[in-house]
Design a protein around this motif. Structure first.
Motif, mmCIF file in Angstrom:
data_model
loop_
_atom_site.group_PDB
_atom_site.id
_atom_site.type_symbol
_atom_site.label_atom_id
_atom_site.label_comp_id
_atom_site.label_asym_id
_atom_site.label_seq_id
_atom_site.Cartn_x
_atom_site.Cartn_y
_atom_site.Cartn_z
ATOM 1 N N LEU A 1 0.158 -2.397 -3.502
ATOM 2 C CA LEU A 1 -0.001 -2.269 -5.146
ATOM 3 C C LEU A 1 -1.433 -2.069 -5.492
ATOM 4 O O LEU A 1 -1.612 -1.251 -6.312
ATOM 5 C CB LEU A 1 0.312 -3.825 -5.794
ATOM 6 C CG LEU A 1 1.901 -4.074 -5.593
ATOM 7 C CD1 LEU A 1 2.071 -5.523 -4.931
ATOM 8 C CD2 LEU A 1 2.569 -3.835 -6.576
ATOM 9 N N SER A 2 -2.475 -2.788 -4.666
ATOM 10 C CA SER A 2 -4.004 -2.618 -5.062
ATOM 11 C C SER A 2 -4.247 -1.328 -4.119
ATOM 12 O O SER A 2 -3.710 -1.076 -3.329
ATOM 13 C CB SER A 2 -4.630 -3.927 -4.730
ATOM 14 O OG SER A 2 -4.368 -4.209 -3.241
ATOM 15 N N ASN A 3 -5.730 -1.088 -4.530
ATOM 16 C CA ASN A 3 -6.407 -0.101 -3.632
ATOM 17 C C ASN A 3 -7.011 -0.799 -2.431
ATOM 18 O O ASN A 3 -7.941 -1.256 -2.964
ATOM 19 C CB ASN A 3 -7.125 0.693 -4.498
ATOM 20 C CG ASN A 3 -7.950 1.838 -3.589
ATOM 21 O OD1 ASN A 3 -7.879 1.695 -2.615
ATOM 22 N ND2 ASN A 3 -8.569 2.840 -4.303
ATOM 23 N N GLY B 1 -0.277 -0.069 -8.311
ATOM 24 C CA GLY B 1 0.439 -1.032 -8.964
ATOM 25 C C GLY B 1 1.812 -0.801 -8.171
ATOM 26 O O GLY B 1 2.218 -0.529 -7.288
ATOM 27 N N PRO B 2 2.984 -1.361 -9.274
ATOM 28 C CA PRO B 2 4.438 -1.330 -8.758
ATOM 29 C C PRO B 2 4.799 0.019 -8.514
ATOM 30 O O PRO B 2 5.617 0.215 -7.857
ATOM 31 C CB PRO B 2 5.176 -1.828 -10.008
ATOM 32 C CG PRO B 2 4.137 -3.052 -10.623
ATOM 33 C CD PRO B 2 2.863 -2.307 -10.530
ATOM 34 N N GLN B 3 4.082 1.014 -9.214
ATOM 35 C CA GLN B 3 4.339 2.186 -9.070
ATOM 36 C C GLN B 3 4.263 2.807 -7.496
ATOM 37 O O GLN B 3 4.827 3.856 -6.990
ATOM 38 C CB GLN B 3 3.602 3.351 -9.760
ATOM 39 C CG GLN B 3 4.031 3.353 -11.406
ATOM 40 C CD GLN B 3 5.142 4.139 -11.415
ATOM 41 O OE1 GLN B 3 5.287 5.193 -10.753
ATOM 42 N NE2 GLN B 3 5.944 3.929 -12.721
ATOM 43 N N SER B 4 3.263 2.154 -6.832
ATOM 44 C CA SER B 4 3.082 2.619 -5.389
ATOM 45 C C SER B 4 4.590 2.573 -4.623
ATOM 46 O O SER B 4 4.632 3.182 -3.733
ATOM 47 C CB SER B 4 2.199 1.688 -4.524
ATOM 48 O OG SER B 4 0.876 1.605 -5.287
ATOM 49 N N TYR B 5 5.408 1.557 -4.855
ATOM 50 C CA TYR B 5 6.695 1.513 -4.256
ATOM 51 C C TYR B 5 7.217 2.662 -4.496
ATOM 52 O O TYR B 5 8.221 3.248 -3.773
ATOM 53 C CB TYR B 5 7.460 0.244 -4.785
ATOM 54 C CG TYR B 5 6.893 -1.130 -4.096
ATOM 55 C CD1 TYR B 5 7.420 -1.429 -2.819
ATOM 56 C CD2 TYR B 5 6.122 -1.969 -4.753
ATOM 57 C CE1 TYR B 5 6.812 -2.622 -2.154
ATOM 58 C CE2 TYR B 5 5.684 -3.188 -4.091
ATOM 59 C CZ TYR B 5 6.078 -3.415 -2.740
ATOM 60 O OH TYR B 5 5.717 -4.580 -1.834
#
Ligand code: DQA
Length: 159
Positions: A101-103, A128-132
């Motif tokens: 989620l975080s960098n 954030g959640p978009q990473s998933y």
């Protein structure tokens, strides 16, 4: 139909409550719902599993052999410590996408080391959640075939 296993590591069950400045306010159940919706739209099968235990994550990776075509994993703190998770990914040989989620590269120095980054197809970190969702789409694209990156052409160059 392609089958993808999504794995969430320790403390991600507390998303929404846990350090929202790093991980946002969305709960894990909502992220899981978005992943399932995306799987439905893309026509792939998905299973999702969260555990706070390293051994349980290793077990699920081993059990994925012959059952799943790709893994999407956020190993959370185990990213930085777990040779066992790295070895499990190598043992099953299932293409794996790492998500955060975080960098992890812009935080404390100890988070910059991922023990799996060199054995995965790729890493998505910091959205954030978009990473998933990006990682999940990455897994689907990887399974569909080689990514063709077209080089940009300079003005005046031929077709
Ligand atoms: C995390 C980053 C890790 O460093 C941390 O231990 C987590 C979550 C992320 O998704 O940003 O638990 O993997």
């Amino acid at each position: 139909m392609a089958r993808i296993l999504v794995l969430h590591g320790p403390n991600l069950n507390l998303l929404g409550i846990r350090e929202p400045e790093h991980y946002g306010t969305l709960r894990l159940s909502e992220i899981d719902r978005q992943i399932s919706d995306l799987a439905g739209k893309e026509g792939v099968a998905v299973e999702i599993f969260q555990s706070n235990s390293e051994g349980a994550l290793v077990d699920r990776i081993q059990q994925a052999l012959g059952k799943f075509d790709a893994l999407v994993i956020n190993p959370a703190a185990y990213t930085h410590t777990s040779i066992a998770i790295r070895d499990a990914i190598l043992s099953v040989g299932i293409p794996t996408i790492e998500v955060h989620l975080s960098n992890i590269h812009s935080r404390e120095a100890f988070r910059r080391t991922s023990l799996i980054s060199d054995v995965v197809v790729g890493q998505v970190s910091g959205f954030g959640p978009q990473s998933y969702l990006l990682g999940f789409l990455g897994a689907i694209e990887y399974l569909r075939g080689p990514v063709q990156i077209r080089k940009g052409r300079k003005k005046g160059e031929g077709k």
